[in-house]
Design a protein around this motif. Sequence first.
Motif, PDB file in Angstrom:
ATOM      1  N   GLY A  89       2.103 -22.359  37.470  1.00 42.36           N
ATOM      2  CA  GLY A  89       1.097 -23.305  37.949  1.00 42.36           C
ATOM      3  C   GLY A  89       1.668 -24.256  38.988  1.00 42.36           C
ATOM      4  O   GLY A  89       1.062 -24.495  40.029  1.00 42.36           O
ATOM      5  N   ALA A  90       2.852 -24.793  38.700  1.00 43.15           N
ATOM      6  CA  ALA A  90       3.490 -25.741  39.633  1.00 43.15           C
ATOM      7  C   ALA A  90       3.863 -25.059  40.943  1.00 43.15           C
ATOM      8  O   ALA A  90       3.616 -25.606  42.023  1.00 43.15           O
ATOM      9  CB  ALA A  90       4.726 -26.352  38.980  1.00 43.15           C
ATOM     10  N   ILE A  91       4.434 -23.868  40.864  1.00 32.86           N
ATOM     11  CA  ILE A  91       4.838 -23.148  42.077  1.00 32.86           C
ATOM     12  C   ILE A  91       3.611 -22.779  42.908  1.00 32.86           C
ATOM     13  O   ILE A  91       3.591 -22.962  44.123  1.00 32.86           O
ATOM     14  CB  ILE A  91       5.682 -21.909  41.738  1.00 32.86           C
ATOM     15  CG1 ILE A  91       7.033 -22.353  41.153  1.00 32.86           C
ATOM     16  CG2 ILE A  91       5.881 -21.016  42.956  1.00 32.86           C
ATOM     17  CD1 ILE A  91       7.840 -21.228  40.521  1.00 32.86           C
TER      18      ILE A  91
ATOM     19  N   LEU B 276      -1.365 -19.672  49.149  1.00 30.69           N
ATOM     20  CA  LEU B 276      -0.676 -18.396  48.967  1.00 30.69           C
ATOM     21  C   LEU B 276      -0.644 -18.020  47.491  1.00 30.69           C
ATOM     22  O   LEU B 276      -0.169 -18.793  46.674  1.00 30.69           O
ATOM     23  CB  LEU B 276       0.763 -18.470  49.485  1.00 30.69           C
ATOM     24  CG  LEU B 276       0.953 -18.681  50.973  1.00 30.69           C
ATOM     25  CD1 LEU B 276       2.432 -18.838  51.284  1.00 30.69           C
ATOM     26  CD2 LEU B 276       0.368 -17.510  51.749  1.00 30.69           C
ATOM     27  N   PRO B 277      -1.140 -16.844  47.145  1.00 28.56           N
ATOM     28  CA  PRO B 277      -1.071 -16.449  45.739  1.00 28.56           C
ATOM     29  C   PRO B 277       0.363 -16.094  45.343  1.00 28.56           C
ATOM     30  O   PRO B 277       1.169 -15.686  46.184  1.00 28.56           O
ATOM     31  CB  PRO B 277      -1.970 -15.213  45.674  1.00 28.56           C
ATOM     32  CG  PRO B 277      -1.995 -14.673  47.057  1.00 28.56           C
ATOM     33  CD  PRO B 277      -1.792 -15.850  47.975  1.00 28.56           C
ATOM     34  N   VAL B 278       0.669 -16.296  44.080  1.00 26.81           N
ATOM     35  CA  VAL B 278       1.943 -15.870  43.508  1.00 26.81           C
ATOM     36  C   VAL B 278       1.624 -14.976  42.322  1.00 26.81           C
ATOM     37  O   VAL B 278       0.505 -14.993  41.800  1.00 26.81           O
ATOM     38  CB  VAL B 278       2.827 -17.063  43.065  1.00 26.81           C
ATOM     39  CG1 VAL B 278       3.142 -17.972  44.242  1.00 26.81           C
ATOM     40  CG2 VAL B 278       2.204 -17.846  41.930  1.00 26.81           C
ATOM     41  N   ILE B 279       2.616 -14.203  41.912  1.00 27.85           N
ATOM     42  CA  ILE B 279       2.420 -13.331  40.749  1.00 27.85           C
ATOM     43  C   ILE B 279       3.431 -13.714  39.687  1.00 27.85           C
ATOM     44  O   ILE B 279       4.639 -13.745  39.945  1.00 27.85           O
ATOM     45  CB  ILE B 279       2.575 -11.846  41.131  1.00 27.85           C
ATOM     46  CG1 ILE B 279       1.503 -11.455  42.150  1.00 27.85           C
ATOM     47  CG2 ILE B 279       2.478 -10.965  39.876  1.00 27.85           C
ATOM     48  CD1 ILE B 279       1.653 -10.069  42.709  1.00 27.85           C
TER      49      ILE B 279
ATOM     50  N   THR C  72      -3.158 -18.942  41.938  1.00 31.39           N
ATOM     51  CA  THR C  72      -3.422 -19.525  43.253  1.00 31.39           C
ATOM     52  C   THR C  72      -3.788 -20.998  43.083  1.00 31.39           C
ATOM     53  O   THR C  72      -4.612 -21.320  42.226  1.00 31.39           O
ATOM     54  CB  THR C  72      -4.582 -18.788  43.965  1.00 31.39           C
ATOM     55  OG1 THR C  72      -4.311 -17.390  43.981  1.00 31.39           O
ATOM     56  CG2 THR C  72      -4.756 -19.270  45.393  1.00 31.39           C
ATOM     57  N   ALA C  73      -3.155 -21.851  43.879  1.00 32.09           N
ATOM     58  CA  ALA C  73      -3.451 -23.292  43.907  1.00 32.09           C
ATOM     59  C   ALA C  73      -3.393 -23.926  42.516  1.00 32.09           C
ATOM     60  O   ALA C  73      -4.207 -24.772  42.178  1.00 32.09           O
ATOM     61  CB  ALA C  73      -4.807 -23.542  44.561  1.00 32.09           C
ATOM     62  N   GLY C  74      -2.456 -23.496  41.706  1.00 28.52           N
ATOM     63  CA  GLY C  74      -2.277 -24.077  40.379  1.00 28.52           C
ATOM     64  C   GLY C  74      -3.179 -23.508  39.307  1.00 28.52           C
ATOM     65  O   GLY C  74      -3.115 -23.927  38.157  1.00 28.52           O
TER      66      GLY C  74
END
Length: 159
Positions: A76-78, A85-88, A103-105
């Motif tokens: 969530g923080a990252i 930008l989405p993260v997985i 995405t976006a927390g």
Amino acid sequence: MTDELPDDFEVPDDLSSLLDGSDEEPSVVLVITQVAQPAPLAAACAIAKVDVDVVPTPIGAIAVLRDPRAAADGAGAISKLLRTLPVILLERREGQITATRWTAGEQGDQLPAGLVLSEAPAVLEDLLLGSVQAGEVEGVMTSVGMSRWQAMRLIAKRR
């Protein structure tokens, strides 16, 4: 010889809990990002107080959380830091790997882990399976011990 069950043995009404590893704490947690270099991601994580080791890969920097129990908070923080930008988030629990988009927390949809891993660099699989520790990978950066001032300076230098 008689096989007797202990007196306190109970068969649960719902056997699905035996197959669901969600109660088990993850042993490895990785956050895959599109950030090109590990230094800015490590610096951003230091500012957000997320303890990670960031590994460079050809697809983007991977944050390896130092405390796997903080998977949701870390992802969530990252993802909040990277805004659009989405993260997985990849989590490994005994015998099972899960992948979730953030995405976006905000936590998004579950992804097929096999699909995520199909085109991934070998270091990602090595980290996930525990055959390599993040500190052993060339070019790794850590957010641990980085002061806010150092982190801000590192980010400014990379702009």
